[in-house]
Scaffold this active site. Structure first.
Site: not given
Ligand code: 13P
Ligand code: G3H
Ligand code: ZN
Length: 315
Positions: A81, A254
């Site tokens: 991600d 997501n």
């Molecule tokens: P949320 O913060 O809405 O859960 O989105 C998560 C996300 O887009 C991770 O890539």
């Molecule tokens: O978009 C971000 C995701 O919610 C992941 O969050 O970078 O704090 O692990 P993080």
């Molecule tokens: Zn994201």
């Protein structure tokens, strides 16, 4: 069983959305696999750069591979991600990931194209697919914070050129959402018009919706009643909009923040009600169960619940 993200997209496209859940620790991984087994759903397990640093990427891989043995019926993809180039190459070369996200959306258009294309070429050579981002969501992602003034929706016409030049496999589009618990004010909401326009101009392209948590009011209220200090105006995406969005091509949804809220509520309430306790396994056990129920509920809303056999039939 770990499968390619492409395989999941092929079954899901325009029928339902696959839940992409961020994981950081053992309890989340157990709850995620349990919830998807409960609801008979395929899923995407996604790992951010922050998660790879927090738990060590090797620890996460070992936990996921072990969960795969505990839940032999599970069918899922493993996804990076919000990667930068370095993280993408590390994941592509690891042999563990089904797909990576290159997020160069903060760069000017041509630079975003150039970076994304480099990642696509390396990934495709190994049969790994690539999600790329165009447009900018508001909120916090990784170590970059985008204030609302700098957030910008994806321009569908630009998206056509972006996808053609980069050959990315799916598009993370800015369609009104943002990361975190504070997404919408007043009449703001999901921009179906932008989703529709992208789908019309690039038929067949899976659209990825970031920032899809629904931030349930009851969850925020329970956290605050147990000592939390979240802004009570926190608002997310209406869960009943997941499926209509899926029918328009939103194929990966997501979700991270909502899971964090479950963790926070369970632990705050547990220690409020049992101040004498200090065995972390007691709230941990409750969390795994609650997280599994939460995942099963999300899968129902996404339409992925009950789709495991349809995916299995394509393997
Ligand atoms: P949320 O913060 O809405 O859960 O989105 C998560 C996300 O887009 C991770 O890539
Ligand atoms: O978009 C971000 C995701 O919610 C992941 O969050 O970078 O704090 O692990 P993080
Ligand atoms: Zn994201």
């Amino acid at each position: 069983m770990i499968v390619t993200t492409k395989k999941l997209y092929k079954v899901a496209y325009k029928k339902f959305a696959v839940g992409a859940y961020n994981v950081n620790n053992m309890e989340q991984i157990l709850g995620l696999f349990r919830g998807c087994a409960q609801s008979k759903a395929p899923f995407i397990i996604q790992i951010s750069k922050g998660a790879r640093k927090y738990a060590d990427k090797r620890m996460l891989e070992a936990l996921i591979r072990t969960a795969e043995q505990i839940f032999p019926e599970a069918i899922f993809a493993v996804h990076l991600d919000h990667g930068d180039e370095e993280a993408c190459y590390d994941c592509i070369d690891s042999g563990f990931y089904s797909s990576v996200m290159i997020d160069a959306s903060h760069e000017p258009f041509d630079e975003n194209v150039a970076i994304t294309k480099r990642v696509v070429d390396r990934a495709h050579a190994k049969g790994i697919s690539v999600e790329a981002e165009l447009g900018q969501l508001g909120g916090v992602e990784e170590d970059i914070k985008i204030d609302e003034g700098h957030a910008s929706l994806t321009n569908p016409k630009e998206a056509v050129e972006f996808v053609r030049r980069t050959e990315c496999d799916s598009l993370a589009a800015a369609i009104g959402t943002s990361h975190g618990a504070y997404k919408f004010k007043g009449k703001q909401g999901l921009r179906f018009d932008v989703i529709e326009e992208i789908e019309k101009l690039i038929p067949g392209l899976p659209i990825v919706m970031h920032g899809s948590s629904s931030v349930p009011v009851e969850e925020v209220e329970r956290i605050n009643a147990a000592g939390g200090k979240l802004d009570p105006s926190a608002r997310g995406v209406d869960e009943n909009e997941y499926l209509p969005a899926a029918k328009l091509g939103v194929t990966k949804v997501n979700i991270d923040t909502d899971g964090r809220l479950v963790w926070t509520r369970v632990h705050r309430e547990f220690f409020r009600d049992h101040p004498e306790q200090f065995d972390f396994r007691a709230p941990g056990k409750i969390f795994v169960e609650e997280y599994a129920n939460f995942i099963a509920h999300k899968n129902e809303k996404l339409g992925s619940a009950g789709q495991l056999d349809a995916v299995r039939a394509t393997l």
